[in-house]
Scaffold this active site. Sequence first.
Site, mmCIF file in Angstrom:
data_model
loop_
_atom_site.group_PDB
_atom_site.id
_atom_site.type_symbol
_atom_site.label_atom_id
_atom_site.label_comp_id
_atom_site.label_asym_id
_atom_site.label_seq_id
_atom_site.Cartn_x
_atom_site.Cartn_y
_atom_site.Cartn_z
ATOM 1 N N LYS B 84 -1.469 8.800 50.710
ATOM 2 C CA LYS B 84 -3.044 8.119 50.450
ATOM 3 C C LYS B 84 -3.583 7.267 51.325
ATOM 4 C CE LYS B 84 -4.533 5.109 46.454
ATOM 5 N NZ LYS B 84 -4.074 4.306 45.414
ATOM 6 N N SER B 159 -7.150 4.925 41.267
ATOM 7 C CA SER B 159 -7.290 5.582 42.732
ATOM 8 C C SER B 159 -6.817 6.506 43.119
ATOM 9 C CB SER B 159 -7.407 4.139 43.339
ATOM 10 O OG SER B 159 -5.782 3.609 43.510
ATOM 11 N N SER B 183 -3.038 3.535 38.938
ATOM 12 C CA SER B 183 -4.019 4.372 39.393
ATOM 13 C C SER B 183 -2.845 5.605 39.969
ATOM 14 C CB SER B 183 -3.908 3.909 40.575
ATOM 15 O OG SER B 183 -5.324 2.979 40.690
#
Lengths: 98, 499
Positions: B84, B159, B183
């Site tokens: 990420k 996210s 997330s």
Amino acid sequence: MAITRDEVAHLARLSRMSLSDDELDALAPQLEAILSHVARVAEVAAADIPPTSHAVPLTNVFRTDAVQPSLPVDEVLAGAPAAEDGRFRVPRILDPQE
Amino acid sequence: MTEALADVARLTAAETAAAIARGELSAVEATQAALDRIAKVDEAVNAFLHVDTDGALAAAAAVDASRAAGEPLGPLAGVPLALKDVLVARGMPTTCGSRILHGWYPPYDATVTTRLREAGIVIVGKANMDEFAMGSSTENSAYGPTRNPWDLNRIPGGSSGGSAAAVAAFETPLAVGTDTGGSIRQPAAVCGLVGVKPTYGGVSRYGLVAFSSSLDQAGPMARTVLDAALLHAAIGGHDPRDSTSVEVPVPPVVEAAQRRDVRGMRVGVVRELSGDGYEPGVAARFDEAVAVLAELGAEVVEVSCPHFDYALPAYYLIAPSECSSNLARFDAMRYGLRVGDDGDAGAEQVMSRTRDAGFGPEVKRRIMIGTYALSAGYYDAYYGQAQKVRTLISRDFAAAFEQVDVLVSPTSPTVAFPLGSKVDDPIAMYLNDLCTIPANLAGLPAMSVPAGLSEGLPVGFQIMAPAFADDRLYLVGGALEAALDARRGYPLLAAAPGL
């Protein structure tokens, strides 16, 4: 829970964001909706409850005070918006009128 | 060769590593298979913000060289992974999905990144995300939304949507996400994956760009419970560089994933995380999964956590408050964007122009909510009260865990929704986090594991455990996965449409 456009503009100043008039107009009703939702926390009777700032009870975490190599200065400055003589170059921080 | 490598991309992480260890597959071939798959599908999926082809192939070649030299390989050596873009890695840009960090190259590695490299895991690139991890759909990325591999017109969750989509689209077997209010778990749920938020303090936050420091936690995303456990073990453990990292060994997650036994375990269904507001298909898959756990020998009871009803409003005060403080570091002076430095404007003016130009709408909303909640006159009523509610939520958990070993709920009230359907309605978007937020507020570990499909789209089942009992997630998740796979006859992701 009314939040005025002037209050939004004040929050934008505190947040150091020079928002446009359109943004201020769009944000006022959104912030009002969000704040009226989160204001529900007031329904909870919690007068005698201690606050939690952190889920894990840790206090005073120390490390040994030993000299460590710093980040590579060239690489750090390569990521800066502007650099000069091995330092960050910034816009003027004092107002010449003062 | 190309056809063989296409099959390689569908192997699990454990299968990939085993094939490499046996010499049936090289790490370079495994990495090339991931790169080929990315080249084929990522224009449509947009899971990656940056692909580091040369770095990945070099890391893979190093694993192959180690093996050739007879050195012992870790259990995930040579396995490709998507990182990420909120975790820094040298040699690759870090944007956090924001314009304000466009083109910035970090001068150091996050501890998670260091541990991935030490494990021989091959970081193929940086995964798309909602800007600074604020969002539940990855539509808040400044670099365009990621799409759900199950239906390209739908959101992949957020996210960590890029991380989830990369794994679900068979681009990489593994990804690292971060979870502040759900997330990791919500994107895992809507993409049909396993995603775990470890106990707060269990995985180092050094080099994780902070959104809400008391809630942020990095964790594994994978196609199987065992793969998630192997990755969890690789990145977890104490780190002296993070003062909130706890000196507790990583719980025995891999053993738990292999044992996957729930006999005699007490499973609590949280009353407050069910009922109205849950899609019928989500509720049905949840009820079926609970019945499966009972058939497998777990004792199922209902428990009440009354303050969970206030978790969402408390979170949306605490997280924006911490965010408004953390994001003050984006001041146009030391890294990233600088706008309007015309020689005339002062530093504050440049800062304000840059932050207006560099932050997207959701980040601006949260900074302003946080600024409001922390301001004089409102502090006690908002931030202070939210912190007290946080205490009560932790107490609800503590009381529940006196009765049961784990708590369960749906991961998200809905399946993946269409792109654009909630992007202008912040409250509707926030409601996606209803079930996942309590674990963040209390710092507890939680997993989302696939429970099946609703109208052709994945549904997630959430398991929550006491602090540093992360292994229980893997016992329960592993048992459920095995039973549902056996009943179905194939893993859930095999049902995903081909890309």
